[in-house]
Each structure stands twice: as C-alpha cells, then as structure tokens.
Design an enzyme around this catalytic site. Structure first.
Site, mmCIF file in Angstrom:
data_model
loop_
_atom_site.group_PDB
_atom_site.id
_atom_site.type_symbol
_atom_site.label_atom_id
_atom_site.label_comp_id
_atom_site.label_asym_id
_atom_site.label_seq_id
_atom_site.Cartn_x
_atom_site.Cartn_y
_atom_site.Cartn_z
ATOM 1 N N CYS A 2 0.851 -1.194 0.000
ATOM 2 C CA CYS A 2 0.000 0.000 0.000
ATOM 3 C C CYS A 2 0.891 1.251 0.000
ATOM 4 C CB CYS A 2 -0.943 0.108 1.194
ATOM 5 S SG CYS A 2 -2.051 -1.274 1.371
ATOM 6 N N ARG A 28 3.542 -0.294 -5.016
ATOM 7 C CA ARG A 28 3.380 -0.916 -3.698
ATOM 8 C C ARG A 28 2.046 -1.643 -3.554
ATOM 9 N NH1 ARG A 28 6.866 1.121 0.275
ATOM 10 N NH2 ARG A 28 5.388 0.419 1.837
ATOM 11 N N TRP A 76 -3.039 -2.554 -1.597
ATOM 12 C CA TRP A 76 -2.821 -3.985 -1.850
ATOM 13 C C TRP A 76 -3.650 -4.687 -0.781
ATOM 14 C CZ3 TRP A 76 -0.870 -8.342 0.656
ATOM 15 C CH2 TRP A 76 -0.459 -9.401 -0.166
ATOM 16 N N ASN A 102 -1.542 1.476 5.955
ATOM 17 C CA ASN A 102 -0.741 0.434 5.311
ATOM 18 C C ASN A 102 -0.393 -0.562 6.407
ATOM 19 O OD1 ASN A 102 1.307 -1.092 4.185
ATOM 20 N ND2 ASN A 102 2.773 0.609 4.059
ATOM 21 N N GLY A 103 -0.761 -1.835 6.237
ATOM 22 C CA GLY A 103 -0.449 -2.840 7.256
ATOM 23 C C GLY A 103 -1.675 -3.668 7.591
ATOM 24 N N GLU A 489 17.127 -16.707 -10.684
ATOM 25 C CA GLU A 489 16.653 -15.337 -10.887
ATOM 26 C C GLU A 489 15.979 -15.188 -12.257
ATOM 27 O OE1 GLU A 489 15.994 -12.934 -9.182
ATOM 28 O OE2 GLU A 489 16.000 -11.196 -10.497
ATOM 29 N N LYS A 493 12.125 -14.027 -12.757
ATOM 30 C CA LYS A 493 11.733 -12.885 -13.600
ATOM 31 C C LYS A 493 10.648 -13.313 -14.571
ATOM 32 C CE LYS A 493 12.802 -10.207 -11.903
ATOM 33 N NZ LYS A 493 13.545 -10.313 -10.698
ATOM 34 N N GLU A 496 7.173 -14.110 -12.771
ATOM 35 C CA GLU A 496 6.419 -13.031 -12.124
ATOM 36 C C GLU A 496 5.828 -12.033 -13.109
ATOM 37 O OE1 GLU A 496 8.481 -10.596 -9.226
ATOM 38 O OE2 GLU A 496 10.303 -10.601 -10.413
ATOM 39 N N HIS A 512 17.753 -36.154 -12.077
ATOM 40 C CA HIS A 512 17.145 -36.766 -10.898
ATOM 41 C C HIS A 512 15.650 -36.488 -10.819
ATOM 42 C CE1 HIS A 512 21.119 -37.854 -9.357
ATOM 43 N NE2 HIS A 512 21.489 -36.723 -9.936
ATOM 44 N N LYS A 611 5.554 -4.277 -4.797
ATOM 45 C CA LYS A 611 7.003 -4.087 -4.790
ATOM 46 C C LYS A 611 7.602 -4.396 -3.436
ATOM 47 C CE LYS A 611 10.897 -2.552 -6.465
ATOM 48 N NZ LYS A 611 11.573 -3.533 -7.321
HETATM 49 O O1 M6R Z 1 12.907 -5.184 -1.135
HETATM 50 P P1 M6R Z 1 13.451 -6.581 -1.062
HETATM 51 O O2 M6R Z 1 14.684 -6.760 -1.855
HETATM 52 O O3 M6R Z 1 13.602 -7.072 0.334
HETATM 53 O O4 M6R Z 1 12.319 -7.466 -1.747
HETATM 54 C C1 M6R Z 1 12.410 -8.864 -1.759
HETATM 55 C C2 M6R Z 1 11.423 -9.470 -2.722
HETATM 56 O O5 M6R Z 1 10.117 -9.171 -2.326
HETATM 57 C C3 M6R Z 1 11.639 -8.991 -4.158
HETATM 58 O O6 M6R Z 1 12.930 -9.237 -4.604
HETATM 59 C C4 M6R Z 1 10.634 -9.709 -5.100
HETATM 60 O O7 M6R Z 1 10.925 -11.063 -5.165
HETATM 61 C C5 M6R Z 1 10.656 -9.087 -6.499
HETATM 62 N N1 M6R Z 1 9.331 -9.027 -7.032
HETATM 63 C C6 M6R Z 1 11.470 -9.850 -7.461
HETATM 64 O O8 M6R Z 1 11.464 -9.317 -8.743
#
Ligand code: M6R
Length: 616
Positions: A2, A28, A76, A102-103, A489, A493, A496, A512, A611
C-alpha cells in the site's frame, strides 16, 4: 504494501502533486485507490477499485475542489476484496475523521465488535475502517487529533502506517508508525507524508523518517514528533540525493526496461567511488563500521533475504567463500525463525533487501540481533528500516527501483557483495594486494563490456529466444555453481511478469527428476558460459536435445559449440568468471521482459504482487 501520500500546505492546490506522488507508489499495491481533500465544508472522499488511472478517470468526471490539504492511498488488499467500498481512505460514520492505512490490524474483529456495540455503523469489510471509528470515538470525546490517534493506536495490534485528517481540525495531519514505513517531507510551505521518499520528490528533498512506535503532528509550518511514550523527539531532516527524474520513466515504455538499461550505470554508482585500486581494496562509508580486526574475528557468515535479493544473497555466500575463505549459509529470511538456534558470537549475518522494508527480512534481522548476533544490511534505500536498524550497512546506490520485477537492485546487490568479498578477503589476508588489484580491475573492466548487451543484435537474439517461450506453459532454467542463482533469478523474472511457469534448478539435478518433463513444448534455458561448469553444462544441453527438448543457451559471444547445439543463443561478453552472473542475468531479464510484452502482460505491475512486501 500500500502507498500513502499526504500533504498540508500554507496555500495553493496540493491535489495534483499528491496524485503525482501516489503514481510513484503504485508499485506498492494497485488494486484500488482513493483521495480525500479538506474543504471549508468538510472532507470530500473519492475511491475507486482498480488502478490509479480508474481513480483519475473518476476525478475527471466527478472532481474534488482545489485544496491545500489532501491525503491519498493506493491499496494492496489484505482484509476485504478490492472494491470501491473497501478502497481507502476510510471515514467514521459522520465523515469527520479520515484515515489511510498500510499494514494489518490483527485485532480488528475485537475492536469492530466493541465499536458496533456502541452503535458505530460500518460500511466496508476492512480492518482500516475500525481505526477511523476508534479515532473518532476519542476525538469526539475531547481529544485533539494527535491524542485521539495515539489512544486508538495503543489499542490496535499489528503493523501499521496510518495518516489521519479531521474535519474538526483542518490544517493538521497526524501520522503514526509501527513496522510499516513513514517518511515526512519538510518543505518551505508545507509538510508532507508518504510511505516512500520518491512520492515526495516533487515537493521537497528534505526528509525525516518516523521510527517504530512514533507519531507525528504535521501542520503547514511545522512538525512535532513523539515517541511511543508521548515524549517529544527532536530530529534533524536529511537531504535526499535522489532526483525526481530518477523516479520517472524518462521515455521508456516501462520502468523495468529503464531499470534493466541503467545497470551499467548502477555498477559505476555502486562500485567505482569505493574502489581503492592501489591498495587492491574497497572502502565503504562510515556506516559499514567493520574494521580489519572485526572482519578477521568472524568464523561464519549467514545470508538472509527474500525473492530476488535471496538470489543475490546466494551469490554473496559463494563470493565470500571464494575470495575470503569464509564458510556461510543462505536462508530465506522467512525460514529463519524455524531454524535451530546456533551460537551467534563469531557469526556475521548479512541481510540483503532492495527496499529495506521486507517484513520477513526485518523480522529475521531483529531475531538475530535479539540472539546477540551482528547484522550487516545490504540495502538500496537510505532511511529504510533495514538501513537504520542493521548494526552495519552497505548502501547499493542504485537509485529508486520502481518496477515490481527487481532488476537493477539485484545487479547493485551482487556488485556490493563482490566488493564485500574483496574487503573481507583483504582484511583476512586471503587476498594479497595484487590479487585484490586484479579483482578490482575485473570490476572496472566490466562496465564497457556490458554495452553490447544493449545493442540491436543482442535485442534480436532476445526476440528469437522469446519465440520459443511465448507459446509454452512451463519451462526450466538450469545453471551450476555461480550460475545457479542466475538461473533461479531468470526463472523468477519470467514467472512473475509473464505468468509462464518457470523453474530454476541446479543443472546436476535435472537427471534426478525434471528430465521426465522434457519434450518439445518444455524448453530449457541453460547458462553455459566459460568457467568451471562449462563442460558439464554442455553435457546437460546434449541430454535435453537428445530428448527433443528445445534449448535457449546463455553463452559467450562466438561460442560455436553451444551455437551448434542450442535452438537460440543469448550472447554475452566473456568476463571474469566471478563477475559472469552480472553479465548473464541481463539477457535473462530482457527475455522475461520481451516475453511478457508479447503476451500483453502488465509488466511494471504484475498481478497479485507488490514491490515492497511489508507483511509476513
Ligand atoms: O525489497 P526486497 O529486496 O527485500 O524485496 C524482496 C522481494 O520481495 C523482491 O525481490 C521480489 O521477489 C521481487 N518481485 C522480485 O522481482
């Protein structure tokens, strides 16, 4: 999660600036948005499900009057579906007290029951509305807005950043914080509040951060901060070096694309000023706070993070083992609480987080500290919770990262961890001056070597590789050694932002189990760049091809052996082996971006994600 933006000024219409600030926080959370403005006749609220653009369309039709006091929110959802009714801001039943939050308020059902019994009528399914009623309850009974908010928050359990305005007290804005971030902007003609600095860069560059348990009363000409016991706290603002332009798209179609292309500059910003080439060493800023003697004292390292930062942390563990000969482990921060309690005396725990606000990572850091352990934060946001609470700190200087899919932050984290490995290696004597110099030279040489990755033939190669992924439902990413975190990674990417299922795997594990999945509709992305794992990766590629699998290979430019085997090649420059992850991840980011673009996905704001994940 949020985003919150609020402003109170001496004069002028602050609504456009508040909405512009909210736009920078949309990453966010983006399932609904709302705005409240103070008018001489009370507070007007507009709320809309969907993205901020839906609220903007609503405002174009059904506008609000100009105002020098406004409060906005992008959501969110936690409690209650993303509908107009559940969007923030929320009001009490007389529409006098207006709250954004937010929370999560964990005891909201209990508070709801208590207030309902007193005759309060609720109009949403959110935990936040309870706060509006609770604050109104104290406010109506004689407390000013700050005091009423403090009393209400003392009854609420959970995590929150709240900002409150009241028609009974125009010109005042109250903010309170427990866990979720709150920054206060100090301007010549006003005071501002937000969940992140980028939202206020068009209003001021001077900021204060609220600490846990603190609250603030803001008026157009002043701010007062109070600790959890209600005592005044004096705190000087700091000046932020980020510019408003850094938080904007600058002509790119998406933030993600802009941030991918910024990576060579991130290398310069994160690293080059810190390299001490004649000594073959690295000098971090004062907040690092670990001298040679301290670095020599550690026997073990622990790395913790989530998501993309977890993949950077895995690389950090490998780099520290390689250059500083220090053993370590890497844990998902969310798993730490369930791990065995080990002695902490001779360990250093490195917490990696772009935002510095990830709830799981903060919880793990605090747990380590409570057990007497030392913590080092690797973080991109000065003033974030991690940056303030970690005992030692390295900032990554990537500039604001807005795209939900993290790209340049990973790059900056890996560069910082490489420098940390050199620093610790030099302090412990596992690297001689000459060896340190050679490692730094590799880093300096990397930047120009990355340029071809952004040229048209590299982009064509990415398009050709995307042809293989766009039609499929699922695929596998394989790597070994230092390339395993890169494979993980790359897979993250793709999944997501394209919603194609992608699994990152150690290539040695393929035989395996996952090999059973291989057929022409299940492509494999294999990282086969020069180094220790090269020959074995060639064998893996052959095994995939022998089963009619299709292969996209990340390979050194001009590698004919790989080109002869693979269906598509993503060419990369041949760089020092320890730095190859930095080069190899770029075409995988570009591949994910291109596939998602072709599939018409919402690249900067993929579904269900946010984010900054500020709830556990
Ligand atoms: O702000 P942070 O690096 O702690 O965030 C960690 C993850 O939430 C963040 O890397 C998330 O996996 C991203 N969407 C990846 O692209």
């Amino acid at each position: 999660m949020c985003g919150i933006v609020g402003a109170v000024q001496t004069h002028g219409n602050v609504v456009p600036a508040v909405l512009a600030g909210l736009k920078t926080l949309e990453y966010r959370g983006y399932d609904s948005a709302g705005l409240a403005v103070m008018t001489p006749h009370g507070i007007q609220v507009r709320r809309k499900s969907g993205k901020l653009s839906a609220l903007e369309a609503e405002l174009a039709q059904n506008g609000v009057p100009p105002s020098s006091q406004a409060l906005a929110h992008t959501r969110w959802a936690t409690h209650g579906a993303p509908t107009d009714r559940n969007a923030h801001p929320h009001c009490d039943d007389r529409g006098e007290v207006v709250v954004v939050h937010n929370g999560i308020i964990e005891n909201y059902a209990e508070l709801h029951g208590m207030l309902a019994a007193q005759g309060h009528a609720f109009s949403s399914e959110t935990d936040t509305e309870v706060l509006a009623h609770l604050i109104a309850h104290f406010h109506r009974n004689g407390d000013d807005l700050h005091s009423a908010t403090r009393k209400a928050m003392a009854l609420a359990h959970g995590a929150y950043a709240v900002v409150v305005i009241s028609a009974r007290e125009p010109g005042t804005m109250v903010a309170a914080r427990l866990e979720s971030p709150v920054v206060i902007g100090v301007g010549e003609h006003g005071r501002y509040v937000a969940s992140g600095i980028p939202a206020l860069l068009n209003l001021t560059r001077d900021f204060l951060v609220l600490e846990n348990g603190e609250s603030a009363r803001l008026t157009p000409t002043g701010h007062e901060i109070y600790d959890a016991r209600g005592q005044r706290v004096e705190r000087a603002p700091f000046r932020c070096e980020w510019t408003p332009e850094q938080a904007e798209k600058g002509g790119y179609a998406h933030f993600m694309l802009k941030e991918i292309e910024e990576q060579p500059d991130v290398l310069a910003r994160t690293a080059f000023d810190r390299l001490r080439d004649p000594e073959g060493d690295v000098a971090f800023e004062d907040e690092f706070g670990l001298d040679d003697a301290a670095l020599r004292g550690f026997r073990r390292l622990r790395f913790m993070a989530m998501g993309t930062s977890f993949h950077a942390a895995l690389l950090g563990q490998m780099l520290l083992a390689e250059l500083a000969r220090l053993p370590g482990e890497t844990l998902n921060a969310s798993e730490f609480l369930y791990s065995a309690r080990l002695p902490e005396e001779d360990s250093l725990t490195v917490i990696v987080s772009q935002s510095g606000e990830t709830a799981d990572s903060l919880r793990a850091m605090r747990e380590v500290q409570a057990r007497g352990g030392r913590t080092l934060g690797i973080c991109n946001v000065r003033g974030s919770t991690l940056a303030r609470e970690a005992r030692h700190l390295v900032l990554t200087h990537c500039g604001p990262e807005v795209g939900v899919a993290s790209t340049k932050a990973f790059f900056g984290q890996v560069a910082a961890l490489y420098m940390l490995a050199v620093r610790v290696g030099r302090a412990r004597g596992t690297l001689s001056r000459e060896q340190g110099q050679a490692r730094l030279l590799d880093l300096r040489k990397l930047r120009p070597m990355l340029d071809p990755l952004f040229e048209s033939d590299a982009k064509q190669a990415v398009e050709a590789a995307a042809d293989l992924l766009v039609p499929v439902r699922s695929c596998l990413y394989l790597g070994r050694g230092l390339q395993l975190p890169v494979a993980l990674e790359g897979a993250l990417k793709l999944k997501e932002i394209s919603y194609i299922h992608a699994e990152g795997y150690p290539a040695g594990e393929m035989k395996h189990g996952p090999i059973a999945l291989i057929d022409p509709s299940f492509p494999v992305v294999a990282i086969a760049t020069p180094g220790r794992s090269y020959d074995k990766m060639i064998s893996n590629i052959q095994e995939v091809k022998a089963r009619q699998g299709r292969v996209i290979a990340v390979a050194a430019r001009g590698d004919r052996k790989v080109a002869a085997l693979a269906d598509a090649v993503l060419p990369v420059p041949e760089v020092a082996e320890l730095l190859a992850p930095l080069a190899n991840v770029i075409p995988l980011q570009q591949l994910a971006y291109t596939v998602a673009l072709r599939l018409g996905r919402d690249i900067d704001q993929p579904r269900n994600l946010a984010k900054s994940v500020t709830v556990e």
